[in-house]
Design a protein around this motif. Structure first.
Motif, PDB file in Angstrom:
ATOM      1  N   GLY A  46      -1.780  -6.556  11.010  1.00 17.62           N
ATOM      2  CA  GLY A  46      -1.365  -5.217  10.629  1.00 17.62           C
ATOM      3  C   GLY A  46      -0.124  -4.756  11.364  1.00 17.62           C
TER       4      GLY A  46
ATOM      5  N   ARG B 248       0.555   5.758  11.728  1.00 15.92           N
ATOM      6  CA  ARG B 248      -0.680   5.311  11.082  1.00 15.92           C
ATOM      7  C   ARG B 248      -0.777   3.795  11.241  1.00 15.92           C
ATOM      8  NH1 ARG B 248      -1.717   9.823  11.256  1.00 15.92           N
ATOM      9  NH2 ARG B 248      -1.850  11.357   9.618  1.00 15.92           N
TER      10      ARG B 248
ATOM     11  N   VAL C 173       0.574   5.298   1.719  1.00 15.61           N
ATOM     12  CA  VAL C 173      -0.144   6.041   2.748  1.00 15.61           C
ATOM     13  C   VAL C 173       0.367   7.477   2.826  1.00 15.61           C
ATOM     14  CG1 VAL C 173      -0.672   6.146   5.215  1.00 15.61           C
ATOM     15  CG2 VAL C 173      -0.387   3.933   4.098  1.00 15.61           C
TER      16      VAL C 173
ATOM     17  N   ILE D 166      -1.832   0.323   9.973  1.00 10.33           N
ATOM     18  CA  ILE D 166      -2.083  -0.330   8.681  1.00 10.33           C
ATOM     19  C   ILE D 166      -2.710  -1.688   8.968  1.00 10.33           C
ATOM     20  CG2 ILE D 166      -1.043  -1.232   6.575  1.00 10.33           C
ATOM     21  CD1 ILE D 166      -0.804   1.839   6.908  1.00 10.33           C
TER      22      ILE D 166
ATOM     23  N   GLY E 227       0.810  -1.204   0.000  1.00 13.09           N
ATOM     24  CA  GLY E 227       0.000   0.000   0.000  1.00 13.09           C
ATOM     25  C   GLY E 227       0.845   1.255   0.000  1.00 13.09           C
TER      26      GLY E 227
ATOM     27  N   TRP F  92       4.533   0.604   1.641  1.00 12.82           N
ATOM     28  CA  TRP F  92       4.845  -0.571   2.462  1.00 12.82           C
ATOM     29  C   TRP F  92       4.572  -1.839   1.668  1.00 12.82           C
ATOM     30  CZ3 TRP F  92       0.851  -3.907   3.388  1.00 12.82           C
ATOM     31  CH2 TRP F  92      -0.444  -3.421   3.230  1.00 12.82           C
TER      32      TRP F  92
END
Length: 116
Positions: free
Chosen positions: A81, A39, A16, A41, A14, A101
């Motif tokens: 996550g 954050r 971000v 994930i 992903g 990531w």
């Protein structure tokens, strides 16, 4: 080295946007000293065990008149996550960061029985 013990290998990835602090004079842009942005994930599917996670900065916008200090890491990695964490310190002025990531690990195999 992480050894995967089944044939079901999952790759999730992903991108971000971590923050855009120059727009509102946020802490990363106007602050001094240690600063942190985190954050959570969530993976698209749970892994069998915590996967290997690689993170990198894919967009970085900083003030040119200061030192450019940055640290990016994956913390608290679990099967579902991890926390994507960006840090800076000193007089660095960071306007925006986007991070990418990649997670690689073994997935659950429905044909494997867990007998206890």
């Amino acid at each position: 080295m992480k050894r995967l013990k089944n044939h079901l290998v999952g790759v999730d990835q992903g991108s971000v946007p971590m923050f855009s602090d120059f727009e509102n004079d946020g802490e990363m842009w106007t602050g001094d000293g240690p600063r942190k942005c985190s954050r959570r994930i969530t993976f698209a599917e749970a892994y069998q065990t915590p996967p290997s996670v690689h993170v990198s900065i894919s967009m970085w916008d900083t003030g040119a008149d200061r030192n450019q200090r940055a640290d990016i890491s994956a913390e608290s990695i679990s099967t579902t996550g991890f926390d994507l964490v960006f840090r800076t310190w000193g007089d660095s002025r960071v306007a925006r960061i986007r991070a990418d990531w990649l997670a690689i690990g073994a997935l659950h195999d429905d044909d494997t029985w867990d007998v206890e």
